[in-house]
Write a protein that holds these residues in place. Structure first.
Motif, PDB file in Angstrom:
ATOM      1  N   LYS A  94     -60.613   8.665  42.304  1.00 12.46           N
ATOM      2  CA  LYS A  94     -61.432   8.916  43.483  1.00 12.46           C
ATOM      3  C   LYS A  94     -60.993   7.966  44.604  1.00 12.46           C
ATOM      4  O   LYS A  94     -60.473   6.880  44.314  1.00 12.46           O
ATOM      5  CB  LYS A  94     -62.912   8.749  43.145  1.00 12.46           C
ATOM      6  CG  LYS A  94     -63.289   7.347  42.593  1.00 12.46           C
ATOM      7  CD  LYS A  94     -63.347   6.320  43.678  1.00 12.46           C
ATOM      8  CE  LYS A  94     -63.083   4.927  43.219  1.00 12.46           C
ATOM      9  NZ  LYS A  94     -62.751   4.019  44.339  1.00 12.46           N
ATOM     10  N   PHE A 121     -64.471   9.370  38.075  1.00 10.32           N
ATOM     11  CA  PHE A 121     -65.579   8.610  38.645  1.00 10.32           C
ATOM     12  C   PHE A 121     -66.102   7.714  37.535  1.00 10.32           C
ATOM     13  O   PHE A 121     -66.666   8.199  36.544  1.00 10.32           O
ATOM     14  CB  PHE A 121     -66.681   9.558  39.131  1.00 10.32           C
ATOM     15  CG  PHE A 121     -66.287  10.413  40.303  1.00 10.32           C
ATOM     16  CD1 PHE A 121     -66.421   9.935  41.597  1.00 10.32           C
ATOM     17  CD2 PHE A 121     -65.782  11.690  40.107  1.00 10.32           C
ATOM     18  CE1 PHE A 121     -66.068  10.723  42.684  1.00 10.32           C
ATOM     19  CE2 PHE A 121     -65.428  12.490  41.183  1.00 10.32           C
ATOM     20  CZ  PHE A 121     -65.568  12.002  42.480  1.00 10.32           C
ATOM     21  N   ARG A 124     -69.643   8.125  35.977  1.00  9.83           N
ATOM     22  CA  ARG A 124     -69.895   9.394  35.305  1.00  9.83           C
ATOM     23  C   ARG A 124     -69.304   9.424  33.896  1.00  9.83           C
ATOM     24  O   ARG A 124     -69.790  10.153  33.025  1.00  9.83           O
ATOM     25  CB  ARG A 124     -69.327  10.555  36.134  1.00  9.83           C
ATOM     26  CG  ARG A 124     -70.053  10.787  37.440  1.00  9.83           C
ATOM     27  CD  ARG A 124     -71.446  11.354  37.236  1.00  9.83           C
ATOM     28  NE  ARG A 124     -71.407  12.706  36.706  1.00  9.83           N
ATOM     29  CZ  ARG A 124     -71.307  13.789  37.456  1.00  9.83           C
ATOM     30  NH1 ARG A 124     -71.239  13.689  38.771  1.00  9.83           N
ATOM     31  NH2 ARG A 124     -71.301  14.988  36.887  1.00  9.83           N
ATOM     32  N   SER A 183     -71.304  10.101  43.240  1.00  9.72           N
ATOM     33  CA  SER A 183     -71.122  10.762  41.948  1.00  9.72           C
ATOM     34  C   SER A 183     -72.394  10.705  41.109  1.00  9.72           C
ATOM     35  O   SER A 183     -72.677  11.626  40.329  1.00  9.72           O
ATOM     36  CB  SER A 183     -69.958  10.130  41.175  1.00  9.72           C
ATOM     37  OG  SER A 183     -70.296   8.863  40.634  1.00  9.72           O
ATOM     38  N   CYS A 275     -66.828  16.992  36.741  1.00  8.92           N
ATOM     39  CA  CYS A 275     -66.130  16.133  37.704  1.00  8.92           C
ATOM     40  C   CYS A 275     -64.711  16.650  37.943  1.00  8.92           C
ATOM     41  O   CYS A 275     -63.737  15.891  37.871  1.00  8.92           O
ATOM     42  CB  CYS A 275     -66.104  14.688  37.212  1.00  8.92           C
ATOM     43  SG  CYS A 275     -67.716  13.890  37.195  1.00  8.92           S
TER      44      CYS A 275
END
Length: 302
Positions: A94, A121, A124, A183, A275
């Motif tokens: 990211k 992320f 996550r 996120s 994601c």
């Protein structure tokens, strides 16, 4: 697909400290090779992990089923397009890009090629954080939320290896840390329907958002917080009371291992990960919208 041949693009601190060792140790992965913008660094990193360097990205793509990219977003996005066009699944960092057209081009390339994608992320894919996020999203009923995501990267006595990162110096905490906060908030509260941003001290940015669930959230993100004031906190308030994101008990390598697991699953089943590149594109769109609202703070009465 029992073993995925993954190539690594990048040789910086994140590639050396997280990507390369985790890929080399993962039982479902063969670390096929490494390419970097500095050939000598790629050779050294490959030797350290029993792999080999490649002279060009194209040669690495041809030898792999997938690529993991640990490069600045402006470099990552066009390489992601090329990798997808070569038929490689993508494990991206990211933000996917710092411009919407670049992020959309990468998402379009993934769709055309039919390859799997996962954007790493950290929160996550952290075990404790990921379970907490899923539980709060399932609970629902949240009214407001606030996230503080602050790091002492740009302070005077910093020891951070990212302090001299040109893209972080240019884009600041909004783009480096903002994706982490989003996120979490998007997963629990839904998509952002409206956003505004204000500048704080140094590169600190304050975000105010309205979500598709009807909830409101705010976030404070930055890379120049004093060390004593740095850290991560996310608090939700709703019909079930108050919930707080648990503290991370493991380093980013454990979360990255889970991201690799997610790519293996997406590549093997054809089912998209939450994601994926499209979520990464949405985060870029939201950050670009926030950046577009930024203006110097005006003193009251001015």
């Amino acid at each position: 697909m029992t073993t995925l041949r993954i190539g690594l693009l990048g040789t910086g601190p994140w590639a050396r400290g997280v990507h390369a060792p985790a890929l080399a140790a993962h039982p479902g992965v063969e670390l096929t090779g490494i390419w970097g913008r500095r050939p000598e660094a790629a050779a050294a990193l490959a030797q350290a992990h029993g792999s080999r360097p490649y002279a060009t990205p194209g040669e690495l793509f041809a030898a792999c089923d997938a690529v993991s990219i640990a490069l600045p977003p402006s470099v990552q996005a066009p390489l992601a397009v090329r990798a997808a066009e070569a038929g490689c699944h993508l494990l991206l960092d990211k933000p996917v890009a710092t411009s919407v057209p670049e992020a959309r081009a990468a998402a379009d390339a993934v769709d055309r090629a039919g390859v799997a994608s996962v954007v790493f992320f950290t929160a996550r894919f952290g075990e404790e954080e990921g379970e907490w996020i899923a539980a709060q999203a399932a609970a629902g009923g949240w009214f407001t939320a606030h996230a503080d995501w602050l790091a002492p990267v740009f302070v005077e006595d910093t020891t951070s290896p990212y302090a001299r990162s040109p893209w972080r110096r240019e884009k600041g905490g909004l783009w480096d840390i903002g994706p982490h906060a989003l996120s979490v908030l998007l997963a629990v509260l839904g998509d952002v329907e409206a956003i505004t941003a204000a500048r704080g001290p140094a590169d600190t940015v304050l975000l105010a958002m309205r979500h598709s669930s009807g909830a409101a959230s705010s976030a404070t993100v930055g890379l120049a917080a004093p060390a004593a004031a740095s850290g991560v906190e996310v608090t939700l308030r709703g019909t079930a009371g108050v919930a707080t994101l648990p503290r991370r008990r493991h380093g980013p390598d454990a979360a990255y291992h889970r991201a690799v697991d997610a790519l293996l699953a997406a590549a093997g089943t054809g089912l998209p990960n939450a994601c994926d590149i499209h979520f990464g594109l949405r985060v870029t769109e939201i950050l670009a919208a926030a950046e577009g609202t930024l203006a110097p703070l005006m003193p009251l009465g001015a």
